[in-house]
Design a protein around this motif. Sequence first.
Motif, PDB file in Angstrom:
ATOM      1  N   THR A  38       0.828  -1.211   0.000  1.00 45.23           N
ATOM      2  CA  THR A  38       0.000   0.000   0.000  1.00 45.23           C
ATOM      3  C   THR A  38       0.859   1.256   0.000  1.00 45.23           C
ATOM      4  O   THR A  38       0.587   2.199  -0.749  1.00 45.23           O
ATOM      5  N   ALA A  41       2.432   1.649  -3.445  1.00 50.18           N
ATOM      6  CA  ALA A  41       1.422   2.109  -4.409  1.00 50.18           C
ATOM      7  C   ALA A  41       1.167   3.601  -4.224  1.00 50.18           C
ATOM      8  O   ALA A  41       1.033   4.342  -5.204  1.00 50.18           O
ATOM      9  N   GLY A  42       1.127   4.063  -2.983  1.00 48.71           N
ATOM     10  CA  GLY A  42       0.938   5.485  -2.709  1.00 48.71           C
ATOM     11  C   GLY A  42       2.096   6.322  -3.213  1.00 48.71           C
ATOM     12  O   GLY A  42       1.901   7.403  -3.793  1.00 48.71           O
ATOM     13  N   TYR A  43       3.316   5.855  -3.022  1.00 48.12           N
ATOM     14  CA  TYR A  43       4.499   6.564  -3.513  1.00 48.12           C
ATOM     15  C   TYR A  43       4.483   6.629  -5.042  1.00 48.12           C
ATOM     16  O   TYR A  43       4.757   7.681  -5.623  1.00 48.12           O
ATOM     17  N   THR A  45       1.894   6.550  -6.985  1.00 46.96           N
ATOM     18  CA  THR A  45       0.844   7.492  -7.369  1.00 46.96           C
ATOM     19  C   THR A  45       1.342   8.930  -7.238  1.00 46.96           C
ATOM     20  O   THR A  45       1.124   9.752  -8.130  1.00 46.96           O
ATOM     21  N   ALA A  46       2.043   9.211  -6.138  1.00 49.14           N
ATOM     22  CA  ALA A  46       2.586  10.558  -5.925  1.00 49.14           C
ATOM     23  C   ALA A  46       3.603  10.944  -6.991  1.00 49.14           C
ATOM     24  O   ALA A  46       3.765  12.135  -7.299  1.00 49.14           O
ATOM     25  N   GLY A  48       3.305   9.993 -10.100  1.00 46.64           N
ATOM     26  CA  GLY A  48       2.617   9.987 -11.381  1.00 46.64           C
ATOM     27  C   GLY A  48       2.576   8.643 -12.080  1.00 46.64           C
ATOM     28  O   GLY A  48       2.271   8.559 -13.271  1.00 46.64           O
ATOM     29  N   PRO A  50       0.831   4.957 -12.295  1.00 44.65           N
ATOM     30  CA  PRO A  50      -0.374   4.251 -11.853  1.00 44.65           C
ATOM     31  C   PRO A  50      -0.009   3.044 -10.978  1.00 44.65           C
ATOM     32  O   PRO A  50       0.838   2.236 -11.365  1.00 44.65           O
ATOM     33  N   PRO A  51      -0.650   2.919  -9.826  1.00 42.14           N
ATOM     34  CA  PRO A  51      -0.326   1.786  -8.950  1.00 42.14           C
ATOM     35  C   PRO A  51      -0.679   0.433  -9.563  1.00 42.14           C
ATOM     36  O   PRO A  51      -0.207  -0.596  -9.093  1.00 42.14           O
TER      37      PRO A  51
END
Length: 136
Positions: A38, A41-43, A45-46, A48, A50-51
């Motif tokens: 998780t 995936a957040g990193y 997304t940050a 740019g 896609p997770p």
Amino acid sequence: MNGNVENPVLKSTTELVGRLLLVGLFLLSGFGKITAYTATAGYMTAMGVPPAVLPLVIAIEVLGGLAILLGWKTRIVAVLLAGFTLLTGVVFHHDFADQIQMIMFMKNVSIAGAFLLLAANGAGRFSLDARTRRLS
């Protein structure tokens, strides 16, 4: 004694240890992404990315790392990992005004260079590639 004489055991052992050192980062990183899925995936997304590509990234790091370690399809996998390493450097370490990011980018470039050397020279005697050639 001629300086060009090779010690085949030393050469083969060095190739194996070199492969281990090269992929240690990929294996640790891939398994780390699994245990911190998780957060990773957040990193992404940050940054740019896609997770949804995270499973592919984990597969590349873990399976590619194991392939290089075992010396299986080494030349092909090494080229793929060189490209992956350069791509991740560009995507995640592109802030060259930050000295740490510049160093991280250059680390990726250096690792890609090592993979290209591996692609050019192969895995060596202690590898599945060499075993396959001997059995052919």
